[in-house]
Design a protein around this motif. Structure first.
Motif, PDB file in Angstrom:
ATOM      1  N   ALA A  70      80.722  46.581  30.992  1.00 54.49           N
ATOM      2  CA  ALA A  70      81.616  45.937  31.954  1.00 54.49           C
ATOM      3  C   ALA A  70      82.201  47.033  32.827  1.00 54.49           C
ATOM      4  O   ALA A  70      82.510  48.127  32.346  1.00 54.49           O
ATOM      5  N   ALA A  71      82.308  46.768  34.116  1.00 55.72           N
ATOM      6  CA  ALA A  71      82.937  47.707  35.059  1.00 55.72           C
ATOM      7  C   ALA A  71      84.298  47.135  35.418  1.00 55.72           C
ATOM      8  O   ALA A  71      84.400  46.011  35.907  1.00 55.72           O
ATOM      9  N   LEU A  72      85.354  47.923  35.157  1.00 53.78           N
ATOM     10  CA  LEU A  72      86.718  47.490  35.418  1.00 53.78           C
ATOM     11  C   LEU A  72      87.330  48.345  36.516  1.00 53.78           C
ATOM     12  O   LEU A  72      87.251  49.574  36.449  1.00 53.78           O
ATOM     13  N   GLU A  73      87.949  47.719  37.498  1.00 51.47           N
ATOM     14  CA  GLU A  73      88.664  48.421  38.559  1.00 51.47           C
ATOM     15  C   GLU A  73      90.111  48.548  38.102  1.00 51.47           C
ATOM     16  O   GLU A  73      90.867  47.583  38.150  1.00 51.47           O
ATOM     17  N   VAL A  74      90.497  49.757  37.635  1.00 55.19           N
ATOM     18  CA  VAL A  74      91.801  49.944  36.996  1.00 55.19           C
ATOM     19  C   VAL A  74      92.670  50.884  37.826  1.00 55.19           C
ATOM     20  O   VAL A  74      92.339  52.059  37.989  1.00 55.19           O
ATOM     21  N   LEU A 130      68.264  42.981  44.439  1.00 57.77           N
ATOM     22  CA  LEU A 130      66.886  42.569  44.220  1.00 57.77           C
ATOM     23  C   LEU A 130      66.557  42.686  42.730  1.00 57.77           C
ATOM     24  O   LEU A 130      66.221  43.756  42.235  1.00 57.77           O
ATOM     25  N   ASP A 131      66.661  41.563  42.024  1.00 57.80           N
ATOM     26  CA  ASP A 131      66.476  41.553  40.574  1.00 57.80           C
ATOM     27  C   ASP A 131      65.079  42.029  40.163  1.00 57.80           C
ATOM     28  O   ASP A 131      64.925  42.655  39.118  1.00 57.80           O
ATOM     29  N   ALA A 132      64.081  41.741  40.973  1.00 56.68           N
ATOM     30  CA  ALA A 132      62.709  42.147  40.648  1.00 56.68           C
ATOM     31  C   ALA A 132      62.497  43.654  40.834  1.00 56.68           C
ATOM     32  O   ALA A 132      61.513  44.198  40.351  1.00 56.68           O
ATOM     33  N   ALA A 141      71.409  47.762  38.815  1.00 56.00           N
ATOM     34  CA  ALA A 141      70.537  47.978  37.657  1.00 56.00           C
ATOM     35  C   ALA A 141      71.448  48.049  36.432  1.00 56.00           C
ATOM     36  O   ALA A 141      72.680  48.077  36.568  1.00 56.00           O
ATOM     37  N   ASP A 142      70.866  48.084  35.253  1.00 55.46           N
ATOM     38  CA  ASP A 142      71.680  48.141  34.034  1.00 55.46           C
ATOM     39  C   ASP A 142      72.507  49.409  33.939  1.00 55.46           C
ATOM     40  O   ASP A 142      73.487  49.464  33.205  1.00 55.46           O
ATOM     41  N   ASP A 143      72.112  50.445  34.675  1.00 55.61           N
ATOM     42  CA  ASP A 143      72.804  51.732  34.586  1.00 55.61           C
ATOM     43  C   ASP A 143      73.296  52.227  35.940  1.00 55.61           C
ATOM     44  O   ASP A 143      73.583  53.396  36.113  1.00 55.61           O
ATOM     45  N   ALA A 163      86.702  42.823  37.303  1.00 54.35           N
ATOM     46  CA  ALA A 163      85.771  43.187  36.243  1.00 54.35           C
ATOM     47  C   ALA A 163      84.427  42.546  36.534  1.00 54.35           C
ATOM     48  O   ALA A 163      84.371  41.389  36.962  1.00 54.35           O
ATOM     49  N   THR A 164      83.349  43.309  36.329  1.00 57.85           N
ATOM     50  CA  THR A 164      82.004  42.771  36.510  1.00 57.85           C
ATOM     51  C   THR A 164      81.146  43.182  35.327  1.00 57.85           C
ATOM     52  O   THR A 164      81.298  44.269  34.780  1.00 57.85           O
ATOM     53  N   LEU A 165      80.237  42.324  34.955  1.00 53.21           N
ATOM     54  CA  LEU A 165      79.370  42.525  33.815  1.00 53.21           C
ATOM     55  C   LEU A 165      78.013  43.052  34.278  1.00 53.21           C
ATOM     56  O   LEU A 165      77.480  42.587  35.292  1.00 53.21           O
ATOM     57  N   SER A 166      77.452  44.022  33.541  1.00 52.49           N
ATOM     58  CA  SER A 166      76.137  44.566  33.890  1.00 52.49           C
ATOM     59  C   SER A 166      75.077  43.480  33.707  1.00 52.49           C
ATOM     60  O   SER A 166      75.297  42.503  32.988  1.00 52.49           O
ATOM     61  N   PRO A 167      73.914  43.639  34.344  1.00 57.12           N
ATOM     62  CA  PRO A 167      72.882  42.593  34.281  1.00 57.12           C
ATOM     63  C   PRO A 167      72.483  42.185  32.857  1.00 57.12           C
ATOM     64  O   PRO A 167      72.277  41.009  32.585  1.00 57.12           O
TER      65      PRO A 167
END
Length: 179
Positions: free
Chosen positions: A51-55, A157-159, A94-96, A42-46
């Protein structure tokens, strides 16, 4: 005398607690050791909105990427990249936008392992694209990618939302747009 009694009482209490522990322990059924995990990762968006879950699916032949909105609405999008394909190494650029590595589930391994390709998608499962990988020719249509080797996202690249640095064969690093 009182200074001896307190430490002695503590030691006796600790010994009694240790002796009672097996009484409260429960046996774990063997079936619990044999069942599949409910999610590989599971990973959380910025911004923390998704949340992205590998199911893995029930039959274990593929892993879906589920994007869950964390506002309590229960809104979940299920993304599939290829039939009978596993995903791993989910990275938000990115957030999306997510980047995933298609993966294989090897015998006796607990989770799928990437084989070096990179794919991207928006959070709705639209606008999917192969960033690095081998896409074969199909009839008269030439596959758009003929990448061979291994690639991995080394830095987001966060910027610059939607941009990442990717390391590929022969140590060549490239800045790629994931949108």
């Amino acid at each position: 005398m009182d200074t001896i009694r307190k430490p002695l009482a503590r030691c006796i209490g600790a010994l009694l607690a240790c002796a009672a522990a097996p009484v409260f322990a429960q046996a774990i059924p063997a079936a619990d050791f044999a069942k599949r995990q409910e999610a590989w990762g599971a990973t959380l968006s910025p911004m923390g909105e998704y949340a992205a879950l590998e199911v893995p699916v029930k039959d274990g032949l593929e892993t879906q990427l589920q994007i869950v909105k964390l506002d309590g609405s229960g809104d979940t999008k299920v993304l599939r990249f290829r039939s009978q394909q596993h995903v791993s190494d989910v990275i938000w650029t990115a957030d999306d936008r997510v980047v995933v590595s298609p993966a294989r589930l090897q015998p006796l391994k607990e989770a799928p392992a990437s084989y070096g390709e990179l794919m991207t998608s928006d959070i709705n499962g639209k606008n999917q694209d192969t960033l690095f990988g081998y896409i074969p020719d199909s009839g008269n249509l030439r596959g758009k990618r003929k990448d061979t080797g291994w690639s991995v996202v080394t830095e987001v690249l966060d910027a610059e939302p939607g941009m990442a640095l990717v390391d590929s064969p022969a140590g060549i690093a490239a800045k790629i747009r994931t949108r």
